[in-house]
Every structure is written in structure tokens, then in C-alpha cells.
Design an enzyme around this catalytic site. Structure first.
Site, PDB file in Angstrom:
ATOM      1  N   ASP A 158       0.823  -1.224   0.000  1.00 42.68           N
ATOM      2  CA  ASP A 158       0.000   0.000   0.000  1.00 42.68           C
ATOM      3  C   ASP A 158       0.853   1.269   0.000  1.00 42.68           C
ATOM      4  O   ASP A 158       0.385   2.322  -0.405  1.00 42.68           O
ATOM      5  CB  ASP A 158      -0.900   0.045   1.250  1.00 42.68           C
ATOM      6  CG  ASP A 158      -1.840  -1.132   1.314  1.00 42.68           C
ATOM      7  OD1 ASP A 158      -2.008  -1.792   0.272  1.00 42.68           O
ATOM      8  OD2 ASP A 158      -2.385  -1.416   2.388  1.00 42.68           O
TER       9      ASP A 158
ATOM     10  N   ASP B 114      -0.437 -17.644  13.272  1.00 44.46           N
ATOM     11  CA  ASP B 114      -0.297 -17.521  14.739  1.00 44.46           C
ATOM     12  C   ASP B 114      -1.554 -17.999  15.470  1.00 44.46           C
ATOM     13  O   ASP B 114      -1.696 -17.815  16.670  1.00 44.46           O
ATOM     14  CB  ASP B 114       0.002 -16.055  15.121  1.00 44.46           C
ATOM     15  CG  ASP B 114      -1.148 -15.116  14.725  1.00 44.46           C
ATOM     16  OD1 ASP B 114      -0.972 -13.885  14.834  1.00 44.46           O
ATOM     17  OD2 ASP B 114      -2.220 -15.608  14.294  1.00 44.46           O
TER      18      ASP B 114
ATOM     19  N   HIS C 274       0.561  -2.548  22.990  1.00 41.84           N
ATOM     20  CA  HIS C 274       0.407  -3.939  23.449  1.00 41.84           C
ATOM     21  C   HIS C 274       1.760  -4.626  23.558  1.00 41.84           C
ATOM     22  O   HIS C 274       2.041  -5.324  24.527  1.00 41.84           O
ATOM     23  CB  HIS C 274      -0.455  -4.730  22.459  1.00 41.84           C
ATOM     24  CG  HIS C 274      -1.893  -4.320  22.416  1.00 41.84           C
ATOM     25  ND1 HIS C 274      -2.664  -4.158  23.533  1.00 41.84           N
ATOM     26  CD2 HIS C 274      -2.700  -4.036  21.362  1.00 41.84           C
ATOM     27  CE1 HIS C 274      -3.881  -3.795  23.196  1.00 41.84           C
ATOM     28  NE2 HIS C 274      -3.935  -3.707  21.876  1.00 41.84           N
TER      29      HIS C 274
ATOM     30  N   ALA D  91     -25.627  28.660  18.587  1.00 43.75           N
ATOM     31  CA  ALA D  91     -26.729  28.775  17.607  1.00 43.75           C
ATOM     32  C   ALA D  91     -27.875  27.885  18.065  1.00 43.75           C
ATOM     33  O   ALA D  91     -27.651  26.862  18.738  1.00 43.75           O
ATOM     34  CB  ALA D  91     -26.256  28.337  16.226  1.00 43.75           C
TER      35      ALA D  91
ATOM     36  N   HIS E  56      -0.650   2.067  18.374  1.00 42.75           N
ATOM     37  CA  HIS E  56      -1.534   1.302  19.262  1.00 42.75           C
ATOM     38  C   HIS E  56      -0.975  -0.101  19.484  1.00 42.75           C
ATOM     39  O   HIS E  56      -0.852  -0.561  20.623  1.00 42.75           O
ATOM     40  CB  HIS E  56      -2.933   1.209  18.640  1.00 42.75           C
ATOM     41  CG  HIS E  56      -3.890   0.335  19.404  1.00 42.75           C
ATOM     42  ND1 HIS E  56      -4.864   0.836  20.228  1.00 42.75           N
ATOM     43  CD2 HIS E  56      -4.018  -1.020  19.470  1.00 42.75           C
ATOM     44  CE1 HIS E  56      -5.549  -0.172  20.778  1.00 42.75           C
ATOM     45  NE2 HIS E  56      -5.054  -1.318  20.322  1.00 42.75           N
ATOM     46  N   GLU E  57      -0.604  -0.789  18.413  1.00 40.19           N
ATOM     47  CA  GLU E  57      -0.129  -2.177  18.565  1.00 40.19           C
ATOM     48  C   GLU E  57       1.157  -2.237  19.377  1.00 40.19           C
ATOM     49  O   GLU E  57       1.362  -3.157  20.167  1.00 40.19           O
ATOM     50  CB  GLU E  57       0.081  -2.808  17.177  1.00 40.19           C
ATOM     51  CG  GLU E  57      -1.193  -2.962  16.364  1.00 40.19           C
ATOM     52  CD  GLU E  57      -2.334  -3.634  17.128  1.00 40.19           C
ATOM     53  OE1 GLU E  57      -3.496  -3.293  16.868  1.00 40.19           O
ATOM     54  OE2 GLU E  57      -2.064  -4.472  18.014  1.00 40.19           O
TER      55      GLU E  57
ATOM     56  N   HIS F  81      -3.017  -6.925  15.226  1.00 42.77           N
ATOM     57  CA  HIS F  81      -2.945  -7.338  16.633  1.00 42.77           C
ATOM     58  C   HIS F  81      -1.489  -7.470  17.027  1.00 42.77           C
ATOM     59  O   HIS F  81      -0.595  -7.466  16.163  1.00 42.77           O
ATOM     60  CB  HIS F  81      -3.734  -8.627  16.906  1.00 42.77           C
ATOM     61  CG  HIS F  81      -3.347  -9.823  16.076  1.00 42.77           C
ATOM     62  ND1 HIS F  81      -4.269 -10.703  15.545  1.00 42.77           N
ATOM     63  CD2 HIS F  81      -2.127 -10.283  15.670  1.00 42.77           C
ATOM     64  CE1 HIS F  81      -3.645 -11.652  14.864  1.00 42.77           C
ATOM     65  NE2 HIS F  81      -2.349 -11.420  14.925  1.00 42.77           N
TER      66      HIS F  81
ATOM     67  N   ASP G 285      13.146  -8.373  19.312  1.00 41.66           N
ATOM     68  CA  ASP G 285      12.083  -8.481  20.333  1.00 41.66           C
ATOM     69  C   ASP G 285      10.719  -8.251  19.690  1.00 41.66           C
ATOM     70  O   ASP G 285       9.748  -8.939  19.982  1.00 41.66           O
ATOM     71  CB  ASP G 285      12.307  -7.413  21.416  1.00 41.66           C
ATOM     72  CG  ASP G 285      13.646  -7.625  22.133  1.00 41.66           C
ATOM     73  OD1 ASP G 285      13.922  -8.771  22.515  1.00 41.66           O
ATOM     74  OD2 ASP G 285      14.429  -6.652  22.237  1.00 41.66           O
TER      75      ASP G 285
ATOM     76  N   ASP H  58       5.533  -9.306  19.247  1.00 43.56           N
ATOM     77  CA  ASP H  58       5.378  -9.181  17.790  1.00 43.56           C
ATOM     78  C   ASP H  58       4.086  -8.463  17.425  1.00 43.56           C
ATOM     79  O   ASP H  58       3.087  -8.554  18.153  1.00 43.56           O
ATOM     80  CB  ASP H  58       5.402 -10.574  17.155  1.00 43.56           C
ATOM     81  CG  ASP H  58       6.782 -11.219  17.297  1.00 43.56           C
ATOM     82  OD1 ASP H  58       6.954 -12.353  16.826  1.00 43.56           O
ATOM     83  OD2 ASP H  58       7.660 -10.555  17.916  1.00 43.56           O
TER      84      ASP H  58
ATOM     85  N   HIS I 116       1.361  -7.812  14.139  1.00 45.07           N
ATOM     86  CA  HIS I 116       0.925  -8.274  12.823  1.00 45.07           C
ATOM     87  C   HIS I 116      -0.146  -7.327  12.288  1.00 45.07           C
ATOM     88  O   HIS I 116      -1.069  -6.955  13.020  1.00 45.07           O
ATOM     89  CB  HIS I 116       0.330  -9.691  12.937  1.00 45.07           C
ATOM     90  CG  HIS I 116       1.289 -10.707  13.466  1.00 45.07           C
ATOM     91  ND1 HIS I 116       0.890 -11.919  13.979  1.00 45.07           N
ATOM     92  CD2 HIS I 116       2.650 -10.677  13.584  1.00 45.07           C
ATOM     93  CE1 HIS I 116       1.948 -12.605  14.392  1.00 45.07           C
ATOM     94  NE2 HIS I 116       3.031 -11.870  14.157  1.00 45.07           N
TER      95      HIS I 116
ATOM     96  N   HIS J 109      -6.110  -2.888  26.603  1.00 48.44           N
ATOM     97  CA  HIS J 109      -6.967  -1.817  26.084  1.00 48.44           C
ATOM     98  C   HIS J 109      -7.437  -0.873  27.194  1.00 48.44           C
ATOM     99  O   HIS J 109      -7.549  -1.246  28.342  1.00 48.44           O
ATOM    100  CB  HIS J 109      -8.162  -2.416  25.342  1.00 48.44           C
ATOM    101  CG  HIS J 109      -7.798  -2.883  23.972  1.00 48.44           C
ATOM    102  ND1 HIS J 109      -8.344  -3.992  23.369  1.00 48.44           N
ATOM    103  CD2 HIS J 109      -6.891  -2.389  23.086  1.00 48.44           C
ATOM    104  CE1 HIS J 109      -7.817  -4.169  22.180  1.00 48.44           C
ATOM    105  NE2 HIS J 109      -6.923  -3.207  21.973  1.00 48.44           N
TER     106      HIS J 109
END
Lengths: 80, 376
Positions: free
Chosen positions: B25, B71, B124, B290, B120-121, B84, B59, B95, B97, B130
Site C-alpha cells: 500500500d 499464529d 500492546h 446557535a 496502538h499495537e 494485533h 524483540d 510481535d 501483525h 486496552h
């Protein structure tokens, strides 16, 4: 209000089950004991509604379904 | 914020990462940049430091894959699950993905911004689970924010620092001048809450504050806090005003000299337009509130202590305006910062106060707190 056409409600049912299994550890045990399965589903739905600050009813509603259809991270919402 | 059971974290602050493969992409350089910037989000507020490897096992192994990618947690095609990551540990731990069936972007609000998803990932991968805070980076639902203006929210800073502590290279007395104070999430029950705007929307109510709005449902006392951009990427944060035109079945949202239109929850094309398209004189550079007055059929535009009356049918400003608000709404104090007409009453907000007037007689009934409709 018009009832949801059967297709979309079955489809939506699938969305709900998949979501709760993926992110709230709903066990796929509804086959064995339907009553327990419904109870489990209600509990998990409440957990999800609680997490997202929705009205905690344990019942599927449009706002809950709307959140379930939003793009998100694949990691479960239950830390454990 | 939440962390994983046992506050799982890395035993060292020096971590390695490797980009195992690339998405078609984006140019590889854009992927490199997005990944590096996403890691720096966390390095900036902790002692964590990241070194890139180009071979072997790191790592944090970063890869793109679709469907069943080996996985045991298959992706689901376009949309739905975007990516994730695994909590800190040996092997697959750490890791990240990314679902190749998504369209990852780097500089637009279309598709999914790789920097935001990766940041965000990596939360984790470093030990955060979350957050229930809709304004937090670790909130599970994706929402677009301009990456150039991204600032890690306070909830996430608190979470990651609960595991690793603060960045020793930044002295709190002299915070990083480039980084504004971390964004926080408004509290509906803050008695001093000052709102940016409020409107009805086909029977619901929307209360705007900073990057957020609360959705208030008549049948529920649980307002839902949501990021404005999770619904409408092109509507600005920190709006000036909003109102619902019953006649046009539109909600209009104002910021500066621009106005956007919503039909239900859809943005109307052809917007933003200018304030003058709403009949306001060119001298008016912004409005502060308004409302649509069902009694007179007029739309009232407020500019602090003054207001204009606009006739939607004739599509022109009424003569003799602007007028002083307190002349028509006797008892109103302070500049009007938000306004609403609801169930026969006109509500004029000023700071953390909300003045309730009878819509018909314009008689002041009560002075309430601005969070009155937020169910505290």
C-alpha cells in the site's frame, strides 16, 4: 419500526457472536446447553457494553451493534 | 488504562525491532517512517529505546499478513480487525501483525493510518492492554487523528509509565516545548464543565467538548462519549457551535468562518461553506452558539453577548440585529458559549452555567450546571 429483515438479523447475530468470542472470550458451547449459552451470551454482552460505556442491558441494541461493526484492534478487551 | 495480568513487561529498556516484510500500500520508506515514529511515541515518555535489526530475531517482529497468517489468530478481510500484537515475552511475545487486507495510508484520513495503528499495537507489545477511555490511543476502536499533530493522551502516558517509569532524559520542570500538554478526556460529571456546543439530532442530543461529543439518548441516562473524528474525520475538533434545523433536517456545525452540515450521521457534500452562506454579515468571523427557535421559526446565531436572527424561509437576516442577548433574555449573564432549544425551553450556556428560559415567554426559570443533560 419495521422489523429487521431475517437475513440482517441472522447476519447481525453472527457479528455479535463472533465479536464476543473474539474479544470477550465467549465460549462456543451453545450447542451443548442452549440455556447456559444464552446466559453466557448475556453476561458477555453486558461486559462489552460496560467496557464501551454503553447502556448495560445484556440485550442487543443498535448502538451496541454499531460499536461492534467499527474497525478495531484484534487484541481482546479482557486483559487476561 | 489496563495492563496485562502480572503487569507483564520487558526486563530491559533496550529493545530491538525488525520489519520482516512490507505492505504494497505504501513506499517502503513511508512504512519505515511510520514504524519508527510509532515507536518514538512510547520512547518519548519512558526510558525505552529501540534499535532496528535487518535480520535475525528481534524483540518486536513486525509483519503484514492476511487471513490465517500462522499464529492461530486469523485476520478477517477488509475492515473489522486491523492488526494485533502480543504482550511482552520470548518468542511471539512483542510481535505485531498487520492485516494486509486493509488499506494502510500515511498521509490522509482515508484508509487506516499505519502510524496510528502501529502506535496502538506497540502499546500492546510493550505491555498495555486496552483502555476504556475513548480518547486514549489504547482504546480498541480505530479513529483518525492527524498524525502530524498527534500527542499521546495522558491516559496512555500514565499506563506505560506505570510499567517503565518516565523518560529520564526529559526533566519535568522543562517539559518538551514541542509537545503540548497531553490531551485529556472530559469528565461528564465535572461541575465546572464548559461545553463547546450542543444540538439535538432527530430526537437524540449531542454535546460537544474538545475532540469529543456525548451522544445522549432520550430513553437512556447513559450518555456515550465518542471522538468526533470516529464519526466524521473531516469535522474539526473544538467546534464553536452546532444546531439542528428542523426545517432543513440538517445539523449545522460551526468553527471559525466555516460551517459543515450533517444529514443524520452523514456529512453533507458541498461543505464546509462560509458563515455568510447562513446569512450572517461578512463582518462576523465566528459565532459562539446557535439554536433554531420553533416558536418564531427563526435561527438565532450568538456572538457572545449579541445575537442575530435569521429567517430560514426567506433565507435572510431579520432587520434590527445584532441585539444584546440580555435585552431579550432578561437575566442572562455572561457571553453565550452554547445554546439549545429543547422540549419548550431555551437553554443558553455561559461557562459552566446553563440558563433555562421558557421558549414562549423568554422568562428565566432556572440556572443549572452545564453538564445538566449528561446524566450525572
Amino acid at each position: 419500526a419495521p422489523l429487521l429483515p431475517p437475513l440482517s438479523s441472522t447476519q447481525d447475530q453472527k457479528v455479535v457472536e463472533t465479536y464476543l468470542m473474539k474479544f470477550y472470550d465467549l465460549k462456543n458451547e451453545t450447542d451443548s446447553d442452549p440455556h447456559r449459552g444464552v446466559h453466557q451470551m448475556t453476561l458477555k454482552l453486558k461486559e462489552m457494553q460496560q467496557f464501551f460505556g454503553l447502556e448495560v442491558t445484556g440485550v442487543m441494541d443498535s448502538n451496541t451493534l454499531e460499536v461492534m461493526k467499527k474497525p478495531r484492534c484484534g487484541v481482546p478487551d479482557l486483559a487476561e | 488504562y489496563t495492563t496485562f495480568p502480572g503487569n507483564t513487561k520487558w526486563k530491559t529498556n533496550k529493545l530491538t525491532y525488525r520489519i520482516v516484510n512490507y505492505t504494497p500500500d505504501l513506499p517502503q520508506s513511508e512504512v519505515d517512517r511510520a514504524i519508527e515514529n510509532a515507536l518514538q511515541v512510547w520512547a518519548r515518555v519512558t526510558p525505552l529505546r529501540f534499535t532496528r535489526l535487518y535480520s535475525g530475531t528481534a524483540d518486536i517482529m513486525i509483519s503484514f499478513g492476511r487471513g490465517d497468517h500462522g499464529d492461530g489468530y486469523p485476520f478477517d478481510g477488509p475492515d473489522g480487525t486491523l492488526a494485533h500484537a502480543f504482550a511482552p515475552s520470548v518468542g511471539i511475545g512483542g510481535d505485531a501483525h498487520f492485516d494486509e487486507d486493509e488499506t494502510f495510508t500515511s498521509r490522509s484520513s482515508s484508509g487506516y493510518n499505519l502510524f496510528l495503528v502501529a502506535a496502538h499495537e506497540f502499546g500492546h507489545a510493550l505491555g498495555l492492554s486496552h483502555s476504556t477511555d475513548p480518547g486514549a490511543l489504547m482504546y480498541p476502536v480505530y479513529s483518525y487523528t492527524d498524525p502530524e499533530r498527534f500527542s499521546l493522551p495522558l491516559d496512555d502516558i500514565r499506563g506505560i509509565q506505570s510499567l517503565y517509569g518516565p523518560n529520564p532524559d526529559v526533566t519535568p520542570e522543562k517539559p518538551d516545548p514541542e509537545k503540548p500538554t497531553p490531551p485529556t478526556t472530559p469528565n461528564a460529571c465535572d461541575p465546572n464543565l464548559v461545553i463547546d456546543g450542543i444540538t439535538t439530532l432527530r430526537g437524540e442530543m449531542m454535546v460537544f467538548k474538545n475532540r469529543f461529543f456525548w451522544r445522549v439518548y432520550p430513553q437512556s441516562n447513559q450518555p456515550e462519549l465518542t471522538l468526533i473524528k470516529s464519526f466524521w474525520p473531516d469535522i474539526p475538533d473544538n467546534i464553536d457551535a452546532a444546531y439542528e434545523s428542523i426545517k432543513a433536517d440538517r445539523v449545522f456545525i460551526f468553527k471559525g468562518e466555516k460551517v459543515w452540515a450533517l444529514s443524520g450521521y452523514d456529512v453533507v457534500s458541498g461543505y464546509p461553506k462560509t458563515l455568510s452562506s447562513m446569512g450572517l454579515p461578512a463582518t462576523v468571523k465566528r459565532i459562539t452558539a446557535a439554536l433554531y427557535d420553533e416558536v418564531s421559526g427563526k435561527t438565532l446565531f450568538f456572538d457572545n453577548k449579541y445575537y442575530y436572527s435569521y429567517d430560514e424561509t426567506k433565507r435572510q437576516m431579520d432587520k434590527g440585529y445584532p441585539k444584546l442577548v440580555e435585552k431579550s433574555f432578561v437575566g442572562m449573564q455572561g457571553g453565550v458559549t452554547a445554546a439549545l432549544q429543547y422540549r419548550g425551553f431555551t437553554y443558553l450556556f455561559s461557562g459552566s452555567n446553563m440558563h433555562e428560559f421558557s421558549s414562549r415567554s423568554k422568562k428565566l426559570h432556572r440556572v443549572l450546571r452545564s453538564n445538566y443533560f449528561l446524566g450525572c
